[in-house]
Scaffold this active site. Structure first.
Site, PDB file in Angstrom:
ATOM      1  N   CYS A  80       0.846  -1.194   0.000  1.00 34.27           N
ATOM      2  CA  CYS A  80       0.000   0.000   0.000  1.00 34.27           C
ATOM      3  C   CYS A  80       0.884   1.248   0.000  1.00 34.27           C
ATOM      4  O   CYS A  80       1.803   1.364   0.815  1.00 34.27           O
ATOM      5  CB  CYS A  80      -0.902  -0.018   1.235  1.00 34.27           C
ATOM      6  SG  CYS A  80      -1.917   1.472   1.413  1.00 34.27           S
ATOM      7  N   CYS A  83       0.388   3.066   3.606  1.00 35.22           N
ATOM      8  CA  CYS A  83       0.885   2.562   4.902  1.00 35.22           C
ATOM      9  C   CYS A  83       1.904   1.435   4.775  1.00 35.22           C
ATOM     10  O   CYS A  83       2.366   0.913   5.777  1.00 35.22           O
ATOM     11  CB  CYS A  83      -0.285   2.090   5.761  1.00 35.22           C
ATOM     12  SG  CYS A  83      -1.042   0.553   5.177  1.00 35.22           S
ATOM     13  N   CYS A 128      -7.208  -1.049   1.483  1.00 42.16           N
ATOM     14  CA  CYS A 128      -6.156  -1.578   2.351  1.00 42.16           C
ATOM     15  C   CYS A 128      -6.753  -1.842   3.725  1.00 42.16           C
ATOM     16  O   CYS A 128      -7.428  -0.985   4.286  1.00 42.16           O
ATOM     17  CB  CYS A 128      -5.023  -0.561   2.455  1.00 42.16           C
ATOM     18  SG  CYS A 128      -3.768  -0.995   3.688  1.00 42.16           S
ATOM     19  N   CYS A 131      -5.035   0.849   6.503  1.00 37.64           N
ATOM     20  CA  CYS A 131      -5.279   2.300   6.504  1.00 37.64           C
ATOM     21  C   CYS A 131      -6.580   2.701   5.812  1.00 37.64           C
ATOM     22  O   CYS A 131      -6.874   3.895   5.726  1.00 37.64           O
ATOM     23  CB  CYS A 131      -4.100   3.041   5.879  1.00 37.64           C
ATOM     24  SG  CYS A 131      -3.936   2.840   4.087  1.00 37.64           S
ATOM     25  N   CYS A 151      -8.462  -5.328  -9.771  1.00 37.11           N
ATOM     26  CA  CYS A 151      -8.019  -4.282 -10.686  1.00 37.11           C
ATOM     27  C   CYS A 151      -7.624  -3.069  -9.835  1.00 37.11           C
ATOM     28  O   CYS A 151      -8.489  -2.352  -9.327  1.00 37.11           O
ATOM     29  CB  CYS A 151      -9.164  -3.960 -11.645  1.00 37.11           C
ATOM     30  SG  CYS A 151      -8.709  -2.900 -13.005  1.00 37.11           S
TER      31      CYS A 151
END
Length: 164
Positions: A80, A83, A128, A131, A151
């Site tokens: 991510c 984070c 995510c 976060c 995607c």
């Protein structure tokens, strides 16, 4: 959290996953062992580029075929951009032809999903788990073994290459 099960199931070099877990040292207010990252809007603006902020925090979509990660073919882990949580193994990446990095499965306990009814259609948004940053959408037109296509917006991801 990275653990032995995650490392073994991912099919990626353990050093790449462990490196991805250490990347968090970029000023995050996440204590060791913490499970969720919450920042103020000002802190997100400080941490992210304008494009990353638009996608991760405002659920925008990057233009197709613009992400360098679309053609990333090395072995490693996609994390991510907000984070640094390890999200996808390069082993599950495939070329969907859509213009966005696509994967047939996330790592264990890496993402969450919710119904998205924007733009007059029903889709499943992917975020995510740590976060709550918007990553993209998942569709049921992907390859075996899952039949899913995660995607993802490339700007919402970082790539950590496996150690040689």
């Amino acid at each position: 959290m990275l653990n032995r099960r995650t490392i073994l199931k991912s099919g990626v070099c353990a050093s790449a996953l462990l490196a991805a877990g250490r990347v968090l040292g970029n000023g995050a207010a996440l204590a060791a062992g913490a499970d969720h990252l919450k920042l103020t809007d000002a802190e997100w603006h400080q941490r992210l580029t304008d494009d990353q902020y638009a996608v991760l925090r405002q659920e925008a979509t990057e233009r197709p075929f613009t992400s360098p990660l679309l053609h990333e073919e090395r072995t490693g882990v996609f994390t991510c951009a907000g984070c640094d949580l390890a999200l996808f193994s390069s082993k599950t990446k495939f070329d969907s032809g859509t213009g966005w990095p696509s994967f047939w499965a996330p790592l264990d306990n890496a993402v969450s999903t919710k119904e998205d009814n924007s733009f007059g259609m029903t889709r499943t948004a992917v975020a995510c788990r740590r976060c709550d940053g918007h990553l993209g959408h998942v569709f049921d037109d992907g390859p075996k073994p899952t039949g899913l296509r995660y995607c993802m917006n490339g700007v919402a991801l970082k790539f950590v290459a496996a150690a040689a």
